[in-house]
Design an enzyme around this catalytic site. Structure first.
Site, PDB file in Angstrom:
ATOM      1  N   GLU A 227     -38.239 -23.708 -28.025  1.00 34.96           N
ATOM      2  CA  GLU A 227     -39.473 -23.324 -27.324  1.00 34.96           C
ATOM      3  C   GLU A 227     -40.516 -22.789 -28.297  1.00 34.96           C
ATOM      4  O   GLU A 227     -41.706 -23.098 -28.171  1.00 34.96           O
ATOM      5  CB  GLU A 227     -39.180 -22.271 -26.240  1.00 34.96           C
ATOM      6  CG  GLU A 227     -38.263 -22.741 -25.118  1.00 34.96           C
ATOM      7  CD  GLU A 227     -38.895 -23.773 -24.194  1.00 34.96           C
ATOM      8  OE1 GLU A 227     -40.096 -24.063 -24.330  1.00 34.96           O
ATOM      9  OE2 GLU A 227     -38.167 -24.304 -23.320  1.00 34.96           O
ATOM     10  N   ARG A 231     -43.975 -24.968 -28.526  1.00 35.13           N
ATOM     11  CA  ARG A 231     -45.182 -24.335 -27.969  1.00 35.13           C
ATOM     12  C   ARG A 231     -46.011 -23.670 -29.062  1.00 35.13           C
ATOM     13  O   ARG A 231     -47.203 -23.942 -29.209  1.00 35.13           O
ATOM     14  CB  ARG A 231     -44.795 -23.300 -26.912  1.00 35.13           C
ATOM     15  CG  ARG A 231     -44.019 -23.926 -25.775  1.00 35.13           C
ATOM     16  CD  ARG A 231     -43.905 -23.004 -24.594  1.00 35.13           C
ATOM     17  NE  ARG A 231     -42.776 -23.400 -23.751  1.00 35.13           N
ATOM     18  CZ  ARG A 231     -42.680 -23.165 -22.466  1.00 35.13           C
ATOM     19  NH1 ARG A 231     -43.639 -22.525 -21.832  1.00 35.13           N
ATOM     20  NH2 ARG A 231     -41.618 -23.553 -21.775  1.00 35.13           N
ATOM     21  N   ASP A 357     -33.582 -35.218 -23.212  1.00 40.50           N
ATOM     22  CA  ASP A 357     -34.913 -35.853 -23.152  1.00 40.50           C
ATOM     23  C   ASP A 357     -35.718 -36.022 -24.450  1.00 40.50           C
ATOM     24  O   ASP A 357     -35.884 -37.120 -24.968  1.00 40.50           O
ATOM     25  CB  ASP A 357     -35.788 -35.160 -22.081  1.00 40.50           C
ATOM     26  CG  ASP A 357     -35.807 -33.633 -22.169  1.00 40.50           C
ATOM     27  OD1 ASP A 357     -35.249 -33.096 -23.125  1.00 40.50           O
ATOM     28  OD2 ASP A 357     -36.395 -32.998 -21.269  1.00 40.50           O
ATOM     29  N   GLU A 491     -44.263 -34.063 -16.512  1.00 42.98           N
ATOM     30  CA  GLU A 491     -43.695 -35.345 -16.967  1.00 42.98           C
ATOM     31  C   GLU A 491     -44.212 -36.568 -16.212  1.00 42.98           C
ATOM     32  O   GLU A 491     -44.370 -37.645 -16.809  1.00 42.98           O
ATOM     33  CB  GLU A 491     -42.160 -35.300 -16.914  1.00 42.98           C
ATOM     34  CG  GLU A 491     -41.523 -34.363 -17.931  1.00 42.98           C
ATOM     35  CD  GLU A 491     -41.609 -32.886 -17.557  1.00 42.98           C
ATOM     36  OE1 GLU A 491     -41.864 -32.589 -16.358  1.00 42.98           O
ATOM     37  OE2 GLU A 491     -41.445 -32.028 -18.440  1.00 42.98           O
TER      38      GLU A 491
HETATM   39  C1  DMJ Z   1     -42.177 -28.560 -21.571  1.00 42.93           C
HETATM   40  O1  DMJ Z   1     -42.065 -27.327 -22.184  1.00 42.93           O
HETATM   41  C2  DMJ Z   1     -41.843 -29.664 -22.524  1.00 42.93           C
HETATM   42  O2  DMJ Z   1     -42.369 -30.845 -22.037  1.00 42.93           O
HETATM   43  C3  DMJ Z   1     -40.369 -29.828 -22.735  1.00 42.93           C
HETATM   44  O3  DMJ Z   1     -40.061 -30.937 -23.541  1.00 42.93           O
HETATM   45  C4  DMJ Z   1     -39.649 -29.974 -21.445  1.00 42.93           C
HETATM   46  N1  DMJ Z   1     -40.128 -29.188 -20.387  1.00 42.93           N
HETATM   47  C5  DMJ Z   1     -41.369 -28.552 -20.318  1.00 42.93           C
HETATM   48  C6  DMJ Z   1     -42.221 -28.936 -19.139  1.00 42.93           C
HETATM   49  O4  DMJ Z   1     -41.582 -29.396 -18.042  1.00 42.93           O
END
Ligand code: DMJ
Length: 594
Positions: A227, A231, A357, A491
């Protein structure tokens, strides 16, 4: 010799040991040999550059940093793999040749290199933002509406929660949470590039001022490596590349350094949790590491090496790739959990949604970001997608294509909201597949995006649930109470944006506009936007949380959906998994330090 000086009232200590003259001579000889060896080791051992700086004149250490840049170049991709800024480059009549492989020149004579921001800006093929003549008024009005939503989300965050990580829009206060280990202002950093792109100048300046004056990196606490990377590092890097403001670069590099101890494991696979305090072991958690977490560092870490000239960041992520290439993959699939101690899979759960993912996303984007040089990443992506298609892609009785989850060979016919990014990813990769595969993958991308749209269209709010299923007569709907919520996730609109850019089928803009209307109707509250607890009721309760990714991703992708293609063009930028744009390396951005 000082050591051997006789202290008053004490015999010299070789004498105290009762040594005779020849023995003393031999002892001194041995001691001076030992000292020479220790001193030499400072210069010869691989990790001795810090000591070298103490002993060598400046000029000599500079040349070693220059050659370390070439090390990044050699490391950050296979044979012809090259790292950002490392390949042959023709610009403005200049040709700078960097050895992609092979032995370095015998003697380093060049001056050290630094990142040349102006050269980078000139290398962009399209302006990053701005109005385009002749667009239709409806598209512009829709874009302006999304800009207004961003301003509303930002203004309320600023008013009630500035400096906290997220806004609680019902109680009108801030939320800190436990993901960022004492770091604050997640919403500020996540919002920077969206504010800039939307030309919300005043708001961008407010955010920048907070980063300059209040963003404190000297914090303690356990943070998620993933995270913080996607971010904070992603947000700061994007803000730097878009604006050239040094403060964003220096904060990104400083924070990047703090993440390095997470890699101190027997395999170099980082643990998921890092302690940001300076007097700690770095990593904090035990147990296994998550594919989507350690597999989602590559883009940002290559840019950290690019900007700092320090190859260590690129080395760390290239090592992750090496471990992944070595380990055996069941049916060619990548399970979600890996032991950072043994480098083996911990259990066989495979998912293109949560836990897996963005690992896949970063493979194809690593290749794109390398200006299609990093063929190892492309091959890993192609192979992984082939295995996913073979084992996980299914069609429901009603004709909807979905990607199931795999538990040691048994399929779970469920798709998470998170997995809906894959429509966009597959479309992005399809562009670069061979001619006959291209159409196949575009069709697959369109089918998955359509299924995700169905998960929205079949709800009462026209927003999609956290997970939806395809079993016992259910199609694209949540069956469990615990899966009915929507937390402002991006998404689905992310895939609409890619599908629009790559096909120009107007239905994607139409679908995006439906989301805008639903957000306004069900998620907008007096002081910001909030997630909802149940998408299947028209009077949903709110979860009192305006997630930072709503500003970083959801609103950015919606805005871009109604922009011309050359705003943050896919020719020039790849979006990290938090929608922060990082530049494609078209050129060598380095210039000699004057
Ligand atoms: C985001 O922080 C990013 O896209 C991450 O890869 C997965 N989930 C959240 C949003 O849903």
């Amino acid at each position: 010799m000082v050591l051997l000086r006789k202290l008053p009232g004490m015999p010299g200590w070789p004498a105290a040991l009762g040594l005779r003259l020849p023995q003393k001579f031999l002892f001194l000889l041995f001691l001076s040999g030992l000292l020479t060896l220790c001193f030499g080791a400072l210069f010869l051992l691989p990790d001795s550059s810090r000591f070298k700086r103490l002993f060598l004149p400046r000029r000599a250490t500079a040349s070693s940093s220059s050659s370390s840049l070439r090390t990044v170049a050699r490391m950050a991709g296979p044979p012809a793999h090259t790292a950002p800024g490392s390949r042959q480059q023709v610009q403005g009549g200049e040709r700078r040749a960097e050895p992609a492989t092979g032995a370095p020149p015998a003697r380093e004579t060049r001056a050290p290199l630094r990142f040349d921001y102006e050269r980078f800006r000139r290398s962009l093929r399209h302006p990053v933002r701005g109005r385009r003549p002749g667009e239709d008024p409806e598209t512009r009005a829709r874009r302006m509406k999304i800009k207004e939503m961003m301003k509303f989300a930002w203004d309320n965050y600023k008013q009630y929660a500035l400096g906290k990580n997220e806004l609680r829009p019902l109680t009108k206060n801030g939320h800190i949470g436990n993901m960022f280990g004492g770091l604050r202002g997640a919403t500020v950093v996540d919002a920077l590039d969206t504010l800039y792109i939307m030309e919300l100048e005043e708001e961008f300046q407010e955010a920048k001022k907070w980063v300059e004056k209040s963003f404190d990196l000297n914090v303690n606490g356990e943070a998620s490596l993933f995270e913080v990377n996607i971010r904070y590092i992603g947000g700061l890097l994007a803000a730097y590349y878009l604006t050239g403001e040094e403060v964003f670069k220096s904060k990104a590099l400083e924070l990047g350094e703090k993440l390095l101890p997470a890699f101190n494991t027997p395999t170099g696979i980082p643990r998921g949790v890092i302690n940001l305090g300076s007097w700690s072991w770095g990593w904090a958690s035990a147990g296994s590491s998550i594919l989507a977490e350690f597999g989602t560092l590559h883009l940002e870490f290559l840019h950290l090496s690019e900007l700092s000239g320090n190859p260590v960041f690129a080395e760390k992520v290239m090592n992750i790739r090496k471990v992944l290439n070595r380990v055996e993959k069941p049916q060619g699939l990548y399970p979600n959990f890996l032991s950072p101690v043994t480098g083996n899979w911990v259990q066989h759960h495979v998912s293109i949604g949560g836990l897996g993912d963005s690992f896949y996303e970063y493979l194809i984007k690593s290749w794109l970001m390398s200006d299609k040089k990093d063929s190892e990443a492309k091959k890993m992506y192609d192979d992984a997608l082939e295995a996913i298609e073979k084992h996980l892609v299914k069609k429901s009785a009603g004709g909807l294509t979905y990607i199931a989850e795999w538990r040691g060979g048994i399929l779970d016919h469920k798709m998470g909201h998170l997995a809906c990014f894959s429509g966009g990813m597959i479309a992005l990769g399809a562009e670069h597949a061979g001619q006959e595969r291209k159409q196949h993958y575009m069709d697959l991308a369109a089918e998955i995006t359509n299924t995700c749209h169905e998960s929205y269209a079949r709800s009462d709010t026209k927003l999609g649930p956290e997970a939806f299923r395809f079993d016992a007569g259910t199609e694209a709907m949540a069956t469990r109470l615990s899966e009915r919520y929507y937390i402002l996730r991006p998404e689905v609109v992310e895939s609409y944006m890619y599908m629009w850019r790559l096909t120009h089928n107007p239905k994607y803009r139409q679908w995006g506009w439906e989301v805008v209307k639903a957000l306004e109707k069900h998620c907008r509250v007096e002081a910001g936007f909030s997630g909802i607890r149940d998408v299947y009721t028209t009077t949903p309760t709110h979860d009192n949380m305006q997630q930072s990714f709503f500003l970083a991703e959801t609103l950015k992708y919606l805005y871009l959906l109604f922009c011309e293609d050359d705003v943050l063009s896919l020719d020039d930028w790849v979006f990290n998994t938090e929608a922060h744009p990082l530049p494609v390396n078209h050129t060598n951005f380095k210039a000699s330090v004057q």
